[in-house]
Design a protein around this motif. Sequence first.
Motif, PDB file in Angstrom:
ATOM      1  N   VAL A 223     137.526 -16.023  63.348  1.00  0.00           N
ATOM      2  CA  VAL A 223     138.815 -16.647  63.674  1.00  0.00           C
ATOM      3  C   VAL A 223     138.813 -17.146  65.109  1.00  0.00           C
ATOM      4  O   VAL A 223     139.328 -18.236  65.398  1.00  0.00           O
ATOM      5  N   CYS A 224     138.237 -16.377  66.031  1.00  0.00           N
ATOM      6  CA  CYS A 224     138.148 -16.818  67.428  1.00  0.00           C
ATOM      7  C   CYS A 224     137.375 -18.130  67.536  1.00  0.00           C
ATOM      8  O   CYS A 224     137.791 -19.064  68.227  1.00  0.00           O
ATOM      9  N   GLY A 225     136.231 -18.194  66.865  1.00  0.00           N
ATOM     10  CA  GLY A 225     135.433 -19.420  66.924  1.00  0.00           C
ATOM     11  C   GLY A 225     136.133 -20.594  66.279  1.00  0.00           C
ATOM     12  O   GLY A 225     136.122 -21.706  66.809  1.00  0.00           O
ATOM     13  N   MET A 226     136.774 -20.362  65.143  1.00  0.00           N
ATOM     14  CA  MET A 226     137.420 -21.434  64.397  1.00  0.00           C
ATOM     15  C   MET A 226     138.628 -21.989  65.147  1.00  0.00           C
ATOM     16  O   MET A 226     138.772 -23.205  65.332  1.00  0.00           O
ATOM     17  N   LEU A 227     139.517 -21.105  65.602  1.00  0.00           N
ATOM     18  CA  LEU A 227     140.731 -21.559  66.278  1.00  0.00           C
ATOM     19  C   LEU A 227     140.433 -22.131  67.662  1.00  0.00           C
ATOM     20  O   LEU A 227     141.063 -23.104  68.092  1.00  0.00           O
TER      21      LEU A 227
END
Length: 434
Positions: A223-227
Amino acid sequence: MNAIHPFRVLRGRPLWIASGVITGVLALLFAVFYVGANIDPVGHMKNLPVGLVNSDKGADLGGKQVNLGAQITESIKKSDESGGKIDWKVMDEKQLKVELGKGKLYGALVLPDDFTSSVTALTGTAATTNPVRPHLTVLTNQSAGSLGSTLARQATTTAAEAASLHVGKGLTAQTEAEQAKLPAAARVLLADPAAIMVKDGHPLDSHSGLGLTAFYYALLLVVCGMLSANVISGQVDHVLGYAHNDMGPLRIHRPLIRATRVQTLVISSTLMIGLSLLMGTLAMAGAVGLMGMHASHLPLLWLYSVAAIAVVGIGALTLLAVFGTPGMLLVTLVFIAMSVPTANATTPIQALPGFYRFLAEFEPLRQISGGIRSILYFDAQGDAGLTRGWVMMAAGLVVAALFGFGVLGWYDRKGLHRIPAETEHKHAKTAVPE
C-alpha cells in the motif's frame, strides 16, 4: 451567448456512461477476485501438504512382531477419503521439525514410538486395573497460515479418529472371548483406544498475530508503494508544470519545464527510491517500535521493506506513466484486487481455484509476504520464502523497467508528447498562479 451552468453536465449521457462503466467494472472485478477466491476453500483444496510421522517401534504380540503405526501410515496414504485434498508427506521427526520450521507444512500427524505396545497393553490385565490410553498427536502450524493450519488440523484429526476406530475394531475382534469379563469402560476404550492430542508444531510469539503479522506487514509495504506512486506522479507533474496543485482553496501552477515521458519516469522513479528509505524506516518503526510486533533480523527486515516499497512503487509509476488516468485503476487491480486473495496468507494457495493459483505465481503480495514470513517466523531461511521474494522482486523491477521505458520511449519517438509543441506557447500564457 448565455453561460452554461455547471450542473447541466449531469444531464449529459457521456459523463454517466463513462463513469458507470469504469466504476461498475471495478466493483465486479473486486467481487470476482475477493469473494470468488475465498468462497469455498475446502471444495477447491488440492494437495495441501501435511506431515505424517510414524515413530512406532512396534511390539511382540503372540510371538509375532506387530507395528500398528506402519499399518496406520500405509492406510492413510492409500485412503481416498481426502479426494486428493491432502498431500501426506511421510517423514521422520527430525525432518518434520525442519519442514514445519520453514512453513512447508500446514500441520502433521505423529504416531509415538510406544503406540503398538500401548495398544496391545489394553488387551492384558492392565486394561481392567489401570488402563493407559495411547495417543496420536496432531500438530498445527499457524506460521504457515491460520486457515491452512485449521484445514490441516481438521484433516489430521479426521485421519487420527479413523485410525483409532480401525485399531479398536481389530482389538475388539481379538478379545471377543474375554469381552464379558471386561468392565464397560474397558470395552469402550478397546473400541476407540487412541486419544488425540493437538499441539502447536511451530510456536510463535504472542505478538505475531496468530501468524498474520507477516501478511499485514507485507500489505502495508504494498500500500505504501502503490499510494506513494500516485502522490509522486502528481507532484512531479506539478513541479514540471504539467498539472496544477490544489491546496485547499489555492491552486498553484508552475511554468512548464518540457520533459520527455522517459525523463519524467526517471525523475519519478528516482524520487520513489529515495523516499522508500524513509517509508521503509517509518513502517518498521511503527510496526515494531510503536505497536510491538515481534520481529528478528531487523536490519534485513528494514532492507527488505525498503526494496519492496521501491519495487511496488516503480511498478505502479510505470502503469500510471504508460496508461495515464486508467493506470490508477490498473494499479488498484494488480496490487490490491488480484494480490490480496492470492497472497497465500488468509487462504492457502492449495485451497484456491485454479485461476487464482496461476495469479499467485507472480502477484506481488504473495512474493513479498513470503519473504516477510521467512524473516519474521522462520529465521530468515532462504528456502522458506526469502529467496523467492528477492528473486521475484528483482524480476518485477526488470519487467517494469523494460515495459515502462520501452513503451514510453516509443511514445516519445512517435511524437506523442504530453503537451504538443504547437500548444506549448498557449500553455505557457495560461500557466500562472490563480
